[in-house]
Scaffold this active site. Sequence first.
Site, PDB file in Angstrom:
ATOM      1  N   TYR A  85     -79.315  61.187  57.467  1.00  0.00           N
ATOM      2  CA  TYR A  85     -79.323  60.331  58.642  1.00  0.00           C
ATOM      3  C   TYR A  85     -80.043  61.016  59.811  1.00  0.00           C
ATOM      4  O   TYR A  85     -80.885  60.404  60.471  1.00  0.00           O
ATOM      5  CB  TYR A  85     -77.890  59.976  59.044  1.00  0.00           C
ATOM      6  N   SER A 124     -81.093  57.299  67.828  1.00  0.00           N
ATOM      7  CA  SER A 124     -79.727  57.807  67.972  1.00  0.00           C
ATOM      8  C   SER A 124     -79.793  59.156  68.667  1.00  0.00           C
ATOM      9  O   SER A 124     -80.831  59.827  68.657  1.00  0.00           O
ATOM     10  CB  SER A 124     -79.081  57.957  66.586  1.00  0.00           C
TER      11      SER A 124
END
EC number: 1.1.1.300
Length: 342
Positions: free
Chosen positions: A211, A198
């Site tokens: 995350y 990501s």
Amino acid sequence: MNILLELFVVTFRVLWAFVLAAAKWLVRPKEKSVAGQVCLITGAGSGLGRLFALEFARRRALLVLWDINTQSNEETAGMVRHIYREIAEAAAAAPRAAGDGEKDALPHCSLQVYTYTCDVGKRENVYSTAERVRKEVGEVSVLVNNAGVVSGHHLLECPDELIERTMMVNCHAHFWTTKAFLPKMLEMNHGHIVTVASSLGLFSTAGVEDYCASKFGAVGFHESLSHELKAAEKDGIKTTLVCPYLVDTGMFRGCRIRKEIEPFLPPLKPEYCVKQAMRAILTDQPMICTPRLMYMVTFMKSILPFEAVVCMYRFLGADKCMYPFIAQRKQATNNNEAKNGI
């Protein structure tokens, strides 16, 4: 070798790498074939994983689909089988002229998809399922580490169990799957490992510490692995790091940047994201950031003072962009608890 001469050679190679990179911008490299190769995708039951499965199916790869959700994984397999049937029907309707077939052509009856229910956050589950794949399907040539989760809690409100779960699925699982399938790739000097990370593995924002940490870990793992393969001179094993901006899969539903900026930087369509990633994979591109603006953001984060980065975040509305998403998650949790009488 004299160190000055060696420095000259290194400088030349660095400049030549820039020339080759620029050439790829001007002349699109030819995509390699994955027809007949076993491609394993984790998190294949939905989102990007499902779209990756469909793209590899269209290229006649043999699919191995892993997901913790058996039903959604079977739904993806059904879509893949539909693509295989279309391929077979097209081949039957337009038989190739004698001697004019492609070298990588396969008997279309050999195209199959295999599904396995696997929790990649559990090491022993990964190893046991990997052993089943080797016995029932064969050795994996393309490994797409895609499975991911998000807790959606501020750090001090996030249960330890959810933090551990995020780290296990988003980061540790890459170690287990790679250890399971890399040995044969090394033996054959052939394979491709894809890490779906990501943009939050390159730069961070507030409210999603677990995350971001897991994605930074996945990026670090991927880069170190790539260097290890180069050091071992295993040039037949390729790696691709995929770092997309926010993708509109519902995973971060509610995430918002500044409204004046949002039209210029909207969430990515999943189909676009996967098509860009597939192009990178099939041309052996080491890394793909989508959109390209993410390269600039990463570079600026590396050279600017931290306070300057904070100012930019606040201007873009990126400093608290996850707060609406977290609030929605919290409201949904409260509603579920009320519904269950907790």
